[in-house]
Design a protein around this motif. Structure first.
Motif, PDB file in Angstrom:
ATOM      1  N   VAL A 172       0.867  -1.183   0.000  1.00 48.66           N
ATOM      2  CA  VAL A 172       0.000   0.000   0.000  1.00 48.66           C
ATOM      3  C   VAL A 172       0.901   1.229   0.000  1.00 48.66           C
ATOM      4  CG1 VAL A 172      -1.830  -1.209   1.286  1.00 48.66           C
ATOM      5  CG2 VAL A 172      -0.193   0.202   2.517  1.00 48.66           C
ATOM      6  N   ASP A 173       0.439   2.286  -0.617  1.00 53.22           N
ATOM      7  CA  ASP A 173       1.240   3.510  -0.728  1.00 53.22           C
ATOM      8  C   ASP A 173       0.301   4.711  -0.682  1.00 53.22           C
ATOM      9  OD1 ASP A 173       4.138   4.586  -1.965  1.00 53.22           O
ATOM     10  OD2 ASP A 173       2.400   5.804  -2.516  1.00 53.22           O
ATOM     11  N   GLY A 174       0.669   5.687   0.137  1.00 54.70           N
ATOM     12  CA  GLY A 174      -0.166   6.876   0.282  1.00 54.70           C
ATOM     13  C   GLY A 174      -0.367   7.607  -1.034  1.00 54.70           C
ATOM     14  N   GLN A 221       8.066   2.032   5.165  1.00 50.75           N
ATOM     15  CA  GLN A 221       8.967   3.202   5.116  1.00 50.75           C
ATOM     16  C   GLN A 221       8.219   4.277   4.358  1.00 50.75           C
ATOM     17  OE1 GLN A 221      10.972   4.319   2.100  1.00 50.75           O
ATOM     18  NE2 GLN A 221      10.803   2.527   0.761  1.00 50.75           N
ATOM     19  N   SER A 222       8.536   5.530   4.663  1.00 48.16           N
ATOM     20  CA  SER A 222       7.881   6.657   3.995  1.00 48.16           C
ATOM     21  C   SER A 222       6.361   6.463   4.075  1.00 48.16           C
ATOM     22  CB  SER A 222       8.383   6.779   2.557  1.00 48.16           C
ATOM     23  OG  SER A 222       7.798   7.896   1.913  1.00 48.16           O
ATOM     24  N   ASP A 223       5.647   6.581   2.958  1.00 45.27           N
ATOM     25  CA  ASP A 223       4.182   6.477   2.987  1.00 45.27           C
ATOM     26  C   ASP A 223       3.708   5.115   2.498  1.00 45.27           C
ATOM     27  OD1 ASP A 223       4.837   6.742   0.302  1.00 45.27           O
ATOM     28  OD2 ASP A 223       3.061   7.930  -0.179  1.00 45.27           O
ATOM     29  N   GLU A 224       4.569   4.102   2.604  1.00 43.83           N
ATOM     30  CA  GLU A 224       4.198   2.788   2.063  1.00 43.83           C
ATOM     31  C   GLU A 224       4.386   1.674   3.078  1.00 43.83           C
ATOM     32  OE1 GLU A 224       7.328   2.342  -1.052  1.00 43.83           O
ATOM     33  OE2 GLU A 224       7.900   0.579   0.138  1.00 43.83           O
ATOM     34  N   TYR A 225       3.651   0.579   2.874  1.00 40.42           N
ATOM     35  CA  TYR A 225       3.822  -0.625   3.698  1.00 40.42           C
ATOM     36  C   TYR A 225       3.595  -1.845   2.809  1.00 40.42           C
ATOM     37  CZ  TYR A 225       4.949  -0.940   8.623  1.00 40.42           C
ATOM     38  OH  TYR A 225       5.636  -1.022   9.816  1.00 40.42           O
TER      39      TYR A 225
HETATM   40 MG   LIG Z   1       5.624   6.166  -1.619  1.00 43.09          MG
END
Ligand SMILES: [Mg+2]
Ligand SMILES: Nc1nc2c(ncn2[C@H]2C[C@H](O)[C@@H](COP(=O)(O)OP(=O)(O)OP(=O)(O)O)O2)c(=O)[nH]1
Ligand SMILES: Nc1nc2c(ncn2[C@H]2C[C@H](O)[C@@H](COP(=O)(O)OP(=O)(O)OP(=O)(O)O)O2)c(=O)[nH]1
Ligand SMILES: Nc1nc2c(ncn2[C@H]2C[C@H](O)[C@@H](COP(=O)(O)OP(=O)(O)OP(=O)(O)O)O2)c(=O)[nH]1
Ligand SMILES: Nc1nc2c(ncn2[C@H]2C[C@H](O)[C@@H](COP(=O)(O)OP(=O)(O)OP(=O)(O)O)O2)c(=O)[nH]1
Ligand SMILES: O=P(O)(O)OP(=O)(O)OP(=O)(O)O
Ligand SMILES: O=P(O)(O)OP(=O)(O)OP(=O)(O)O
Ligand SMILES: O=P(O)(O)OP(=O)(O)OP(=O)(O)O
Ligand SMILES: O=P(O)(O)OP(=O)(O)OP(=O)(O)O
Ligand SMILES: [Mg+2]
Ligand SMILES: [Mg+2]
Ligand SMILES: [Mg+2]
Ligand SMILES: [Mg+2]
Ligand SMILES: [Mg+2]
Ligand SMILES: [Mg+2]
Ligand SMILES: [Mg+2]
Ligand SMILES: [Mg+2]
Ligand SMILES: [Mg+2]
Ligand SMILES: [Mg+2]
Ligand SMILES: [Mg+2]
Lengths: 249, 249, 249, 249
Positions: free
Chosen positions: B28-30, B74-78
């Motif tokens: 998943v990514d923001g 990490q960052s906006d992802e999982y």
């Molecule tokens: Mg990202």
């Protein structure tokens, strides 16, 4: 350019583009809402706040994804239809499914407090799927299917909970009583035993919620697109005729 | 039995089962988190509250979907990896993608207030995809890819924001300054100009977050499975060896 | 019931059903026919026997698969269109692709001796693909695409081989001479240098071959469906109007 | 560059790439071979010429597609396994399925006269499918499944046709007689009633045909890859060990 020697693992990603030039319908449905609605004490058979919240969530999705020209919701589900020519995310199936589902979920939680005074006990979630429809007749019948489902379930539930709440039957006895009955039987029970004329019940319960984009004249004379909520019959062709300018027919 | 004559439209739903006996990774990514993190004033280059919230959301997903044996963010992802033998939702792709994405989104919003004192200005959303990996080497390399990405971006961002925030460079000048530099150059800038030893920077920023199920002995002697957060290197084989009992290798 | 303990491996087969209610077009194309036509000394630019053989193969496919209502062929390829409502093999993609391709191949070899006096030197093969079309306009344009391709290649090839065979140019010089020319230039070369009026060239070369089912009155008065070969223009709407009764429009 | 304004219809073609790094098995199977074998008077229960023809067709496929490292055939079917790393046609599913199927068909017809003195009455065809296997155990079990199927059918058919041809039973009575019998019963019938020791029956009938690439020393000392036909047991691990150098394990 590859940032690291590991980047080759991207090559395992497979293309999942959907066929061009057909209507894409994404339906989201609450996961385990039997339990969620019980735990959060939703009114039975219909909780108006819950439906309003679903409608807010759907409006949120439509505001973010302008290729959705119509949405229809009932119970714990909402269907979104994209215009045939949509190229959103290159029509990548997983992008479309996940985005609609995530937006719906996010707007649902974001707006919870607007409709319920008690906070969420735990976070609800939804699943989603996409279905392709190549012809208008089946698009209309898709929505008719969902509205017929709304009607059938609502008539049953209205009757069931009248028998339980007003008729003081146990849930088991109510179930038995309704077993084998047809629509007219249920209408009759409601009317003769509880003085309820089913057709007078709030339309949003009987027909579900339909959202379309319509035009509104602003004070400054400009015309602006706004989301309009309807609770009308969408099985009948009159809906499709009346709103044809809003629909991708 | 068909509830209405419209039910035939279901026949347009197509099967989307994923191949058996391979690892399924959902990432998943923001969506548009460049804007979302700016609007919500996330600290730069890393906002610890934001990462903790991501980790809470990931733990929420893992608690609900026990076939996920490891997650990395990490960052906006999982990224979530399911055990090879998982039969969740009959391995239906859209169900798996949408459910993981919706749960993640829901836990993210549900836990927002735990980590941020200011409320959400608008609802964030995530996209998701699923990728299949048939062999262990590539599974490890998948996670190495994401951790290498974390490292590369974090070293750059740490340097960039040091130049801007402490070095008083404009963002344009900072960008120019870093253009063409390699890792060792950036380490050197950080050390010689700002006295920062990159390796001393908090591990969660440099390595990202890894979550696995481990066993914990309760007071009553029972053993219970708990989610454990790690910030270690997962490129090196030692992680995979140490946690082999927790992993579906 | 499982015949052996190994039967579980069937579970790896994945469903590959194609969307309902759209036209399915299967196109087969000769593999490496540049070499095959050279080795078998096909006449240049067009070998009538070869085209007649292709047409026999296509008729063979249509006789066996009655859901195919039209086929169009040119060069080493043939396209078959199934009626929208076809449920052949439950619309399983691999079944449809492989069956059409195998039948075409089989009829091609079966009929070889009918058209060529020299035997096959080695067995030719074809590949195949299926493409879905949801609307009639694009179905028509699909066939227009193939017929335009036929025209463009045939005009070029006719000119090229006239320059080589009659004009005694080397193949390299013929290529150079045609480089950058447009249709009218090629028509002009043919006419002024070789006295060939391109429009008088046999229609089967310029337009390709179209096969449809038409009705024929038998001696006994019964009406029977027969395959009819056409070499007309199918870009123009008049074809679609004239044969509308034979087509699934 | 687009050759015509109609070329946009190509955009309807969808990517159908198969997952990387897993074994691809293509199985072809004769269409309606019950009828085809009857019409062409194949011997019952096994026609050696027919099996030899199938084997020639399979060898033809393997000669053309060197990524196929092993093939197994029995009755009217043949399975081809590609090495895991194969990038043939970019692993496009329809290309792989159609090419294997077309080549098999073509070699089958091309070689018909070599094995049968009577010509083909009509052209036979085959269907094909591709199945992905991510692990070696299941690859082995796939072939075990097909060989077990060969054994079960062959034992049944051998017994059935002995009862009919030698025992003078009607086909209906032979069927009744075998109804409910297990392997040992059938062996016993063959032995006690017809003096047939099933294990002495030709191995190609009992075990089917396996083809692998092996190395052969030429007269000039060079080593050359040749196709080798085996009729051994492939359920037992000894086959996989003996031929491990020829197999992509
Ligand atoms: Mg990202
Ligand atoms: N009390 C109450 N319950 C509602 C309302 N709207 C929906 N529900 C409940 C009734 C059903 O138990 C449930 C929706 O049915 P579903 O077939 O979607 O089942 P559920 O979500 O439990 O399972 P699922 O995860 O979708 O398979 O939600 C409402 O307004 N009030
Ligand atoms: N200030 C700040 N920003 C962060 C943090 N974590 C992530 N971000 C921002 C940096 C990037 O602009 C963005 C993540 O990059 P992406 O490539 O995912 O782009 P974005 O989400 O904008 O677009 P997308 O919708 O994913 O294509 O999130 C953080 O801890 N602090
Ligand atoms: N001499 C001659 N050649 C023909 C005739 N019809 C087709 N061909 C040849 C011309 C081309 O080289 C070839 C068809 O072109 P393709 O683009 O299909 O190429 P080819 O089959 O070689 O490769 P492929 O395996 O389809 O990628 O067949 C004919 O009537 N006479
Ligand atoms: N007499 C004779 N028949 C054979 C021989 N090998 C195969 N057959 C026949 C027996 C079966 O009826 C048929 C193969 O069975 P299938 O299950 O593939 O059925 P069939 O091809 O009829 O239908 P299908 O199109 O595959 O669904 O081929 C043989 O050596 N001799
Ligand atoms: O969820 P249900 O019971 O309404 O039925 P469904 O949604 O069609 O089932 P599934 O969610 O498994 O596709
Ligand atoms: O989102 P990016 O830029 O990291 O790259 P990506 O996620 O691989 O791109 P996409 O979301 O379009 O698959
Ligand atoms: O085969 P070509 O060159 O006509 O072009 P194509 O058939 O579209 O290419 P491919 O066979 O690789 O899909
Ligand atoms: O063809 P059968 O009867 O052996 O069984 P199958 O091949 O698995 O059936 P299908 O060809 O329909 O996939
Ligand atoms: Mg459901
Ligand atoms: Mg639900
Ligand atoms: Mg529901
Ligand atoms: Mg992205
Ligand atoms: Mg992002
Ligand atoms: Mg091609
Ligand atoms: Mg070709
Ligand atoms: Mg061609
Ligand atoms: Mg079959
Ligand atoms: Mg068969
Ligand atoms: Mg068979």
């Amino acid at each position: 350019m590859a940032k690291s020697k590991f980047e080759y693992v991207r090559l395992y990603e497979l293309d999942d583009k959907l066929l061009k030039n057909v209507w894409m319908v994404v339906r989201v449905d609450g996961k385990g809402f039997h339990k969620f609605t019980t735990d959060h004490k939703f009114e039975k058979p219909n909780d108006l706040a819950a439906l309003n919240l679903m409608n807010d969530a759907a409006k949120g999705v439509m505001s973010e994804l302008q290729d959705v020209f119509m949405a229809y919701g009932q119970s714990d589900e909402y269907s979104f239809i994209f215009k045939r020519s949509s190229t959103l995310y290159g029509r990548r199936s997983s992008k479309i499914i996940s985005t609609v589902c995530s937006m719906f979920t996010s707007h649902y939680l974001f707006n919870w407090n607007k409709h319920f005074k008690d906070p969420l006990i735990y976070p609800p979630s939804f699943d989603a799927r996409v279905v392709l429809y190549p012809c208008l007749r089946d698009v209309k019948n898709y929505f008719s299917w969902r509205q017929a489902d709304c009607h059938i379930n609502n008539l049953y539930n209205t009757c069931f909970w009248a028998l339980v709440q007003k008729g003081k039957l146990s849930t088991l006895d109510a179930e038995k009583r309704l077993n084998g009955t047809v629509s007219s039987d249920k209408n009759e029970i409601l009317f003769s035993e509880f003085g309820i004329n089913y057709n007078n019940i709030s339309e949003i319960y009987r027909k579900g919620s339909t959202i379309v984009w319509t035009e509104k004249k602003c004070e400054n004379g400009r015309i602006k697109k706004v989301l309009q909520l309807l609770t009308c019959d969408i099985i009948d062709n009159s809906f499709w005729n009346t709103y044809s300018a809003s629909l991708d027919l």
